[in-house]
Design an enzyme around this catalytic site. Sequence first.
Site, mmCIF file in Angstrom:
data_model
loop_
_atom_site.group_PDB
_atom_site.id
_atom_site.type_symbol
_atom_site.label_atom_id
_atom_site.label_comp_id
_atom_site.label_asym_id
_atom_site.label_seq_id
_atom_site.Cartn_x
_atom_site.Cartn_y
_atom_site.Cartn_z
ATOM 1 N N ASP A 172 0.841 -1.193 0.000
ATOM 2 C CA ASP A 172 0.000 0.000 0.000
ATOM 3 C C ASP A 172 0.881 1.249 0.000
ATOM 4 O O ASP A 172 1.866 1.323 0.730
ATOM 5 C CB ASP A 172 -0.901 -0.007 1.236
ATOM 6 C CG ASP A 172 -2.094 0.915 1.096
ATOM 7 O OD1 ASP A 172 -2.237 1.543 0.026
ATOM 8 O OD2 ASP A 172 -2.869 1.023 2.058
ATOM 9 N N HIS B 222 -8.050 -0.732 -9.656
ATOM 10 C CA HIS B 222 -7.983 0.218 -8.553
ATOM 11 C C HIS B 222 -6.848 1.216 -8.786
ATOM 12 O O HIS B 222 -7.011 2.418 -8.560
ATOM 13 C CB HIS B 222 -7.771 -0.554 -7.243
ATOM 14 C CG HIS B 222 -7.622 0.306 -6.037
ATOM 15 N ND1 HIS B 222 -8.661 1.034 -5.500
ATOM 16 C CD2 HIS B 222 -6.534 0.561 -5.238
ATOM 17 C CE1 HIS B 222 -8.238 1.695 -4.432
ATOM 18 N NE2 HIS B 222 -6.959 1.431 -4.263
#
Length: 316
Positions: free
Chosen positions: A153, A226
Amino acid sequence: MSNQRVPIEPQRVDAPLTQSATFLVVTATKKPDSINTIRSTLAGLDSLAKNVSIRDLSARFACTVGIGSDIWDDLTSLPRPAELHSFREVKGEKHIAVSTPGDLLFHIRSERRDICFEFERQLMNQLGDAVSVVDETVGFRYFDVRDLLGFVDGTANPVGPSVPASVLVAGEDTSAEGGSYIVVQKYTHDLSGWGHLSTEQQEKIIGRTKIDNVELDDAESGQRSHKTLNTIEYENGDEHDILRDNMPFGSPGSAEFGTYFIGYTRRLWVIEKMLERMFVGDPPGLHDRILDFSKPLTGTTFFAPSASFLANLDSE
């Protein structure tokens, strides 16, 4: 060596990634002295931070404060940042980015959980009944900066000299110069459903390989990943960067697994555009498939002013 002797500067939105963080969102109560109490607490926040951080300077303690739209005028009596407004709900065909209350955000970070705890304890003692807690989330760093879905992330974060240009308001809004807009969302994950997907299916949704974090091209079907939906570009093809300091949170015993999204940006519209593309789709109808497994429970917008702005709040 300087890190061992000098605390991190107050209101540093680019403070280092740490092992622990607390995301505290509160609203002001209707008590007669609430605004005055909040104002004096924020003005003295640097002293409170030093009182806690001096116990272990290597713990890299930092606290960034964001002020919400609804309280800005009463609290500061100063011009509002040009883009500051309450979080706008984004409603797609299948999923909704909800808007929830929040007057103040305290983004508390440290390598040590006890340092975060102690700062929050002293902070809440000072605020007392001037505030009520909307949400308190304790995050942790998960292995090699992965989320609980198993992917790295924050890969797209700006680095080095590009950080200030991406997150700090400059001459385009002189009254807000040196500050940063913040958007927070608390997502919970359906890990069971996610786990039933193959690794290849997960990678297509995210847009990166799971093990080595390599970018993947989107499918020819028109469904965007995404990664792609969260990439906002200038006309020349350069990207509008934001700074993310997301943290996993959860409790296996309660079957709660989530990600606390926090994005710092010079331009609030950039994050709002990302959310529109995620929830409505680009093209509309093709929403971000991560939302089929990740549900937003909160959505709030804040502005983090400069440290000098906070210190002068109680000077009148």
